[in-house]
Design a protein around this motif. Structure first.
Motif, PDB file in Angstrom:
ATOM      1  N   ASN A  91     -35.855  32.741  -7.721  1.00 34.06           N
ATOM      2  CA  ASN A  91     -35.592  33.079  -6.186  1.00 34.06           C
ATOM      3  C   ASN A  91     -34.004  33.745  -5.854  1.00 34.06           C
ATOM      4  N   ASP A 190     -34.792  38.103  -5.245  1.00 35.21           N
ATOM      5  CA  ASP A 190     -35.992  37.194  -5.209  1.00 35.21           C
ATOM      6  C   ASP A 190     -37.245  37.904  -5.980  1.00 35.21           C
ATOM      7  N   HIS A 345     -35.423  45.192  -2.700  1.00 38.88           N
ATOM      8  CA  HIS A 345     -34.172  45.211  -2.206  1.00 38.88           C
ATOM      9  C   HIS A 345     -33.367  46.081  -3.209  1.00 38.88           C
ATOM     10  N   ASN A 417     -29.046  42.967  -0.062  1.00 38.69           N
ATOM     11  CA  ASN A 417     -29.552  42.203   0.635  1.00 38.69           C
ATOM     12  C   ASN A 417     -28.728  40.868   0.165  1.00 38.69           C
ATOM     13  N   GLU A 418     -28.750  39.888   1.206  1.00 34.66           N
ATOM     14  CA  GLU A 418     -28.231  38.569   1.005  1.00 34.66           C
ATOM     15  C   GLU A 418     -26.947  38.659  -0.119  1.00 34.66           C
ATOM     16  N   MET A 458     -33.157  37.816   9.530  1.00 34.63           N
ATOM     17  CA  MET A 458     -34.257  37.485   8.787  1.00 34.63           C
ATOM     18  C   MET A 458     -34.805  35.916   9.333  1.00 34.63           C
ATOM     19  N   TYR A 459     -36.318  35.998   9.761  1.00 37.03           N
ATOM     20  CA  TYR A 459     -36.917  34.648   9.800  1.00 37.03           C
ATOM     21  C   TYR A 459     -36.342  34.069  11.156  1.00 37.03           C
ATOM     22  N   GLU A 488     -36.580  40.927   8.136  1.00 35.32           N
ATOM     23  CA  GLU A 488     -37.653  39.987   7.436  1.00 35.32           C
ATOM     24  C   GLU A 488     -38.246  39.201   8.314  1.00 35.32           C
ATOM     25  N   HIS A 491     -43.502  35.290   7.057  1.00 39.57           N
ATOM     26  CA  HIS A 491     -43.526  35.329   5.663  1.00 39.57           C
ATOM     27  C   HIS A 491     -44.765  35.028   5.261  1.00 39.57           C
ATOM     28  N   TRP A 519     -41.997  39.962   5.661  1.00 36.24           N
ATOM     29  CA  TRP A 519     -42.003  39.422   4.256  1.00 36.24           C
ATOM     30  C   TRP A 519     -43.165  39.121   3.598  1.00 36.24           C
ATOM     31  N   PHE A 548     -43.410  30.953  -4.739  1.00 35.59           N
ATOM     32  CA  PHE A 548     -42.518  31.394  -3.958  1.00 35.59           C
ATOM     33  C   PHE A 548     -42.515  33.017  -4.017  1.00 35.59           C
ATOM     34  N   ASP A 551     -46.052  36.040  -2.129  1.00 39.44           N
ATOM     35  CA  ASP A 551     -45.730  35.987  -0.470  1.00 39.44           C
ATOM     36  C   ASP A 551     -45.834  37.224   0.151  1.00 39.44           C
ATOM     37  N   CYS A 931     -40.938  30.012   5.086  1.00 39.06           N
ATOM     38  CA  CYS A 931     -39.551  30.700   5.205  1.00 39.06           C
ATOM     39  C   CYS A 931     -39.459  31.057   6.675  1.00 39.06           C
TER      40      CYS A 931
HETATM   41  C1  GAL Z   1     -35.300  36.146   1.827  1.00 43.06           C
HETATM   42  C2  GAL Z   1     -34.814  37.297   0.913  1.00 43.06           C
HETATM   43  C3  GAL Z   1     -36.003  37.750   0.145  1.00 43.06           C
HETATM   44  C4  GAL Z   1     -37.204  36.711  -0.112  1.00 43.06           C
HETATM   45  C5  GAL Z   1     -37.446  35.989   1.290  1.00 43.06           C
HETATM   46  C6  GAL Z   1     -38.204  34.828   0.959  1.00 43.06           C
HETATM   47  O1  GAL Z   1     -34.175  35.502   2.295  1.00 43.06           O
HETATM   48  O2  GAL Z   1     -34.134  38.592   1.390  1.00 43.06           O
HETATM   49  O3  GAL Z   1     -35.787  38.459  -0.940  1.00 43.06           O
HETATM   50  O4  GAL Z   1     -36.527  35.715  -0.851  1.00 43.06           O
HETATM   51  O5  GAL Z   1     -36.299  35.433   1.795  1.00 43.06           O
HETATM   52  O6  GAL Z   1     -39.476  35.060   0.239  1.00 43.06           O
END
Ligand code: GAL
Length: 956
Positions: A91, A190, A345, A417-418, A458-459, A488, A491, A519, A548, A551, A931
């Protein structure tokens, strides 16, 4: 004496983007200039290190005849049946020591050779360009023994001028590809690490006077209905758009009345850029994207993203996608009401963006950049905050923007991303804003929004999203002015995601919330001869993140998972609400641009789930945002007493580019008269003999009170079941701080409940069996009473459950499980056709359904709880009919829940002799905690006193 010189591989660990490539430019296919695809079979030699072999293979005359072969585009680790190494899945952890820009000595290096002739009609004049659309992660290139250069930036195009070097026949193209390079530090997405030349390699003839780079500016003024077109071109020429009578010089603006482009109405005008040396087809979409009043507006309207994150994935080809697969993705998205895609990404294959233009999807085009692994060291040495890396970052930004800038579907550029925060990102944003002020900039990693035009997260949990919607979330001044999206959320790992409808309600309630992107699109399962689909760890990786990587809303074979069906319903562009009692239906157009003229409406009327009459419903062509109350016809006459309901569907009135006529876009159901609970008079009296108790059609074990037969049907006795094979969302992610029930359920032994028999009581009108169901080691338990009654024909079971002790966790499920020796076909009246759980049940439609035990299973790549049907009134299988009082959750499988729990892959599940049937009074919600948030508290299945009944009869 002779010795071999070690080739110089300094470039591998050089932070620069490379040497020798041409400046980035727009990606296009010329109408008339020749091109030669170099895709196909290439000679291939794999070395364990970057410097194991010298460069002589690039020389003319080198004989690679005894080398292996690989297919280009492709990843070598997915070819050669394991002879060329294996994929690795992590990941965010780098699968090598973090010491930028250094990479391991063990650096799989693939030498590729392709010998080609020019076609006979290849023009002698002009130049030629060799284009690589994607190579992971670093390539060094030679043509006919001359080195062209080397490059990094895996999912970005690189071109080299090669005209001088070409010969009519026997051209030798040699490419050395290293799996690891300094670039790998920027590509910590990831996903599977998959080296290779995985996108097209093309030789392009460049006639004298051919177009170079050009930029189509096509805006739309919603106040006048006019579009303005200006095509800036490096090489002067003319621009023609016959349908608009446009014929202007490049660089010259022209304003005419046009139909605008939107994801809902993707109007494209065919045009041409004509230079002295070539003709280039243009597909022009007029639209204007702005940030105005704190909102993302296109053509004057705020839009709502109903999106998904898409990685490129194919279970056999990895990220080497063919055109048909790309089209399938877009068609599936359109058919499921999605209107947006974030190219997580990295920039996708350019053909995917053509499809988004053509079929209509808003696109967030994301740069090939992620440095997530640096989070493990508190982002120390993060390349995006280190000036030495900035040229590489700017190169990546430019290669994305220049390649993709002529796509009307792209409304946002995403920095990556990230990757934490840093000066490099700011430099990218500044460059992009300068180069293309007509689009907005996205990046999630900086919650202060220094560089972005949107507050993206995200999330975020529902409560936080609501606060943001209400503008109560604070933050920097800049951020407070910006609209919000969830780049995102939801999940889609395994069963789920749950809670989507609750998010959607928030998005629709607050202007500032402009939607989100699930996501993710597809499970990255790798087709595997023994395991079905492999995930992390299945290739013996020493470091990996298991499943993981699976998903997605679609399975690896692109079959929609229940999550996609649920999402389709949650985001449907027409809301259909009704009041069965007064016979009206309220239809609301939730499109941002389209009216409802493309849709036809149909009503149908069901008695006990069976449609007795159906017809067309006339609904005005409502404008976006408008609602109308429409009168339904008089309910058809039918025998009284049944449960009745209306179903109203919105379907495509005629075929579109993405779905045929009658494709269902949206639907609503509303009850008229409610169901009568099944009544069974307790008129029969249980009778005991030596070994058996009989009651109505049933026989029981006299000692244990366990049911043995109903009519002629043998059963394994029903008993209380609270266990479900934890879903990925039950288990939650390791970093989750919230309660992770999957783990707690195991801790408290809910997977190993013991059933103590306290009493078997024969009454005048009932057989009562008293038990206590509890796990070893704990004081909690469920006092469970089974009460059996019968009217002589039918058998009723009433289960009463009283929790004892201090229950601190909800239950996974609450119901009974029993076994059938034979069962295959299944019919039911209730929710269907697919699976549903308390917070994933929006798409569950009440009706009569049929299936088979095997078809009821949802093939999550890692086996887990699945396949429940909601609101079941009755079900028939294995010679039994079971009616619920109240409605229940039904599932059936050829293995136990414990076997399901133990399986790692679908291939671990082998049918046993018994079909296990669960009839559940309750199920715990699903949530998105693999997530994101767990189920909202209202979807908890609390351990509370409960009573529920089932009525059994035989179907013969
Ligand atoms: C996020 C990320 C994604 C993926 C996702 C979890 O943090 O941007 O690439 O890893 O979480 O599946």
């Amino acid at each position: 004496m002779s010795f071999r010189t070690t080739p110089s591989v300094d470039y591998v660990e050089d932070v620069s983007p490379g040497r020798g490539a041409l400046a980035p430019r727009a990606w296009y296919a010329s109408s008339d200039a020749k091109s030669l695809s170099l895709n196909g079979s290439w000679r291939f030699r794999l070395s364990a290190t970057a410097d194991a072999e010298d460069e002589s293979f690039a020389e003319e005359g080198y004989d690679a005849g005894d080398w292996a072969e690989v297919t280009v585009p492709g990843h070598w680790v997915l070819q050669g049946d394991g002879a060329f190494g294996s994929p690795i899945y992590t990941n965010h952890l780098y699968p090598f020591p973090v010491d930028p820009p250094h990479v391991p000595t063990e650096n799989p290096t693939g030498d590729h050779v392709r010998v080609f002739d020019l076609p006979a009609d290849w023009p002698a004049d002009g130049g030629a360009v060799l284009r690589f659309d994607g190579v992971e992660s670093c390539a060094r290139v030679w043509l006919n023994g001359t080195e062209l250069g080397e490059f990094k930036g895996s999912r970005l195009p690189h071109e080299f001028a090669v005209g001088e070097l070409l010969k009519p026949a026997g051209n030798v193209l040699a490419v050395r590809v290293h799996q690891w390079s300094a670039g790998s530090y920027l590509e910590d997405q990831d996903q599977w690490w998959l080296p290779g030349i995985f996108r097209d390699v093309t030789l392009l003839h460049r006639p004298t006077g051919s177009a170079g780079d050009f930029f189509v500016h096509a805006s739309y003024d919603h106040t006048t209905g006019e579009g303005t077109l200006r095509v800036d071109s490096d090489v002067d020429g003319r621009v023609s758009v016959p349908a608009l009578d446009i014929d202007v010089a490049t660089g010259e603006p022209v304003t005419v009345a046009v139909e605008p482009w939107s994801a809902e109405t993707p109007k494209l005008y065919d045009g041409e850029l004509i230079t002295a040396g070539e003709r280039v087809p243009l597909r022009i979409g007029f639209r204007t994207v702005v940030l105005e009043d704190g909102l993302i507006k296109v053509n004057g309207k705020a839009i709502l993203f109903k999106g998904v994150n898409r990685h490129e994935w194919h279970p056999e080809k990895g990220r080497a996608l063919d055109l048909a697969t790309m089209r399938e993705d877009v068609l599936l998205m359109k058919r499921h009401n999605l209107n947006a895609v974030r190219t997580s990404h990295y920039p996708p294959h350019p053909a995917f963006l053509d499809l988004c233009d053509e079929l209509g999807l808003w696109v967030i085009d994301e740069c090939d950049l992620e440095t997530h692994g640096f989070t493990e060291q508190a982002w120390r040495d993060n390349p995006v905050d280190d000036d030495r890396w900035t040229p590489a970052l700017l190169d990546r930004a430019a290669r994305m923007v220049e390649r993709d800038k002529n796509h009307p579907s792209i409304v946002f550029w995403s920095l990556g991303n990230e990757a934490g925060t840093g000066r490099g990102l700011t430099a990218m944003a500044e460059w992009i804003h300068g180069r293309d002020p007509e689009r907005l900039v996205h990046y999630e990693g900086d919650w202060d929004c220094r560089d972005t035009d949107v507050y993206s997260r995200m999330y975020a949990f529902h409560d936080e999203v609501e606060k943001i919607g209400q503008r109560l979330d604070g933050g920097t001044h800049k951020r407070r002015e910006l609209p919000f999206i969830q780049c995102e959320y939801g999940h889609a790992m395994g069963n789920g995601p749950g809670g989507l409808a609750d998010y959607q309600r928030l998005f629709e309630a607050h202007d500032r919330l402009q939607g989100g992107f699930i996501w993710e699109w597809i499970d990255h399962g790798v087709k595997h001869p023994e395991l079905g689909y492999a995930y992390g760890g299945d290739f013996g990786e020493e470091l990996h993140d298991g499943n993981f990587v699976c998903d997605g809303l679609i399975f690896p074979d692109r079959r929609p998972s229940p999550g996609l069906v649920e999402y389709k319903k949650v985001i449907e562009p027409v809301r259909i609400e009704g009041d069965g009692a007064d016979g009206t239906v309220r239809v609301t157009n939730k499109y941002d641009f389209a009216d409802l003229s493309a849709l036809a409406f149909e009503w149908s009327y069901q008695v006990d789930g069976e449609t007795v009459e159906a017809g067309a419903l006339s609904v005005p062509a409502l404008a976006p945002g408008e609602s109308a109350d429409v009168k339904l016809p008089e309910p058809p006459s039918h025998e009284s007493g049944g449960e009745t309901q209306w179903t109203v569907r919105a379907v495509l009135a005629s075929g579109t580019a993405w779905a045929p006529k009658d494709h269902v876009v949206a639907w609503g159901q509303f009850p008229v008269s409610a169901r009568q609970s099944p009544a069974v008079a307790a008129s029969d009296r249980p009778a005991a003999s030596d070994r058996l108790i009989t009651l109505g059609p049933a026989s029981f074990d006299a000692r244990t009170g366990a049911l043995k037969t109903i009519g002629g049907v043998e059963v394994t006795a029903p008993r209380l079941d609270v266990w479900r094979a934890p879903t990925d969302n039950d288990d939650g992610a390791e970093w989750q701080t919230d309660t992770r029930f999957g783990m707690l359920w195991r801790k408290y032994g809910l997977h190993r409940m013991r059933h103590r028999l306290d009493a078997v009581e024969l009454g005048d009108d009932a057989l009562t069996v008293r038990t206590r169901v509890a796990p070893a080691a704990w004081e909690v338990g469920l006092a469970t009473v089974y009460r059996w009654t019968s009217d002589g024909e039918r058998l009723r079971l009433t289960v009463s459950v009283t929790p004892e002790g201090d229950w601190t966790v909800p239950l996974p499920r609450l119901g009974v499980r029993f076994g059938l020796a034979q069962a295959d076909a299944v019919r039911w009246f209730g929710g269907g056709p697919g699976e549903a759980y308390p917070d994933t049940r929006t798409a569950s439609m009440v009706g009569r359904w049929q299936s088979t035990v095997d078809e009821l299973q949802t093939p999550y790549v890692r086996p887990q709880e699945n396949g429940a049907r909601a609101d079941v009134r009755w079900v028939e299988l294995g010679g039994l009919r079971i009616e619920g009082d109240p409605e229940f959750w039904f599932s059936a499988r050829r293995w136990t829940n414990e076997q399901l729990d133990a399986a790692r892959h679908l291939t671990d599940l082998t049918p046993g002799d018994t079909v296990w049937v669960n009839l559940d009074h309750g199920q715990h919600g699903i949530g998105s905690q693999s997530c994101g948030p767990g189920p909202l508290p209202r979807y908890f299945l609390k351990a509370e006193p409960a009573e529920f009944s089932f009525v059994f009869s035989t179907t013969e």
